[in-house]
Write an enzyme that holds these catalytic residues in place. Sequence first.
Site, PDB file in Angstrom:
ATOM      1  N   ASP A 240      -8.255   4.187   1.522  1.00 36.45           N
ATOM      2  CA  ASP A 240      -7.172   4.333   2.488  1.00 36.45           C
ATOM      3  C   ASP A 240      -7.712   4.864   3.822  1.00 36.45           C
ATOM      4  O   ASP A 240      -8.155   6.011   3.899  1.00 36.45           O
ATOM      5  CB  ASP A 240      -6.125   5.291   1.914  1.00 36.45           C
ATOM      6  CG  ASP A 240      -4.825   5.236   2.681  1.00 36.45           C
ATOM      7  OD1 ASP A 240      -4.852   4.819   3.859  1.00 36.45           O
ATOM      8  OD2 ASP A 240      -3.786   5.596   2.111  1.00 36.45           O
TER       9      ASP A 240
ATOM     10  N   CYS B 150       0.864  -1.190   0.000  1.00 38.01           N
ATOM     11  CA  CYS B 150       0.000   0.000   0.000  1.00 38.01           C
ATOM     12  C   CYS B 150       0.900   1.240   0.000  1.00 38.01           C
ATOM     13  O   CYS B 150       2.114   1.120  -0.161  1.00 38.01           O
ATOM     14  CB  CYS B 150      -0.969  -0.019   1.177  1.00 38.01           C
ATOM     15  SG  CYS B 150      -0.201   0.061   2.800  1.00 38.01           S
TER      16      CYS B 150
ATOM     17  N   ARG C 215      -3.165  -0.432   5.613  1.00 34.02           N
ATOM     18  CA  ARG C 215      -3.810  -1.520   4.871  1.00 34.02           C
ATOM     19  C   ARG C 215      -2.920  -2.740   4.653  1.00 34.02           C
ATOM     20  O   ARG C 215      -3.361  -3.883   4.881  1.00 34.02           O
ATOM     21  CB  ARG C 215      -4.317  -1.005   3.512  1.00 34.02           C
ATOM     22  CG  ARG C 215      -5.472  -0.036   3.604  1.00 34.02           C
ATOM     23  CD  ARG C 215      -5.692   0.690   2.291  1.00 34.02           C
ATOM     24  NE  ARG C 215      -4.540   1.509   1.945  1.00 34.02           N
ATOM     25  CZ  ARG C 215      -4.386   2.164   0.818  1.00 34.02           C
ATOM     26  NH1 ARG C 215      -5.326   2.065  -0.113  1.00 34.02           N
ATOM     27  NH2 ARG C 215      -3.310   2.904   0.602  1.00 34.02           N
TER      28      ARG C 215
HETATM   29  P1  4NP Z   1      -1.667   2.929   4.071  1.00 32.91           P
HETATM   30  O1  4NP Z   1      -2.154   4.366   4.614  1.00 32.91           O
HETATM   31  O2  4NP Z   1      -1.171   3.171   2.670  1.00 32.91           O
HETATM   32  O3  4NP Z   1      -2.909   2.096   4.105  1.00 32.91           O
HETATM   33  O4  4NP Z   1      -0.604   2.454   5.036  1.00 32.91           O
HETATM   34  C1  4NP Z   1      -1.296   5.486   4.714  1.00 32.91           C
HETATM   35  C2  4NP Z   1      -0.443   5.594   5.788  1.00 32.91           C
HETATM   36  C3  4NP Z   1       0.375   6.707   5.913  1.00 32.91           C
HETATM   37  C4  4NP Z   1       0.298   7.703   4.969  1.00 32.91           C
HETATM   38  C5  4NP Z   1      -0.567   7.598   3.879  1.00 32.91           C
HETATM   39  C6  4NP Z   1      -1.368   6.480   3.754  1.00 32.91           C
HETATM   40  N1  4NP Z   1       1.122   8.861   5.114  1.00 32.91           N
HETATM   41  O5  4NP Z   1       0.913   9.826   4.351  1.00 32.91           O
HETATM   42  O6  4NP Z   1       2.016   8.866   5.985  1.00 32.91           O
END
Ligand code: 4NP
Length: 157
Positions: free
Chosen positions: A125, A8, A14
Amino acid sequence: MIKVLFVCLGNICRSPMAEFVFKQMVEERSLSDQFEIDSAATESYNEMCHAGIHHGTRDKLKAMQIPFEEHYSRQIRLRDYAYYDYILAMDDSNIEDIQSLVGPDTEHKIHRLLDFTDHPRNIRDPWYTGNFDESYWDIYEGCQAFLEYLLKENNDG
Ligand code: 4NP
């Protein structure tokens, strides 16, 4: 050995959720020794700050009694493409980002997790939506469909 890498954007919400949901599913079927399962990010900023699993993902895994270990975000590397058999993305933008990091998918290893289901779609997300329940049930559906696909493929082959 079937090697699976969930990917992800940040590798804190996720993809670690998918990693531990899928580990539990294969464990329940006594198939753990046939799998290597990990997760990674397309971005590097969480790796740089050594970020662990988001509390929303931790809380949901605990509520569903799914065991997990600590996991620190890491960015997908070129050698991951050669190593893993399945690189499973959460959404379309992950797929674009993975390809910009590892190159074109010449070996057809990169898939969107929910493309294994009857309702192909992105997994939104929870970093932005705040809805970890929705992520969990989407991930659960995707992991189940992916495992069924693998079991069927093995039987047919
Ligand atoms: P993930 O969600 O892709 O599901 O882990 C996110 C976690 C952190 C960030 C963006 C999406 N971030 O901008 O730090």
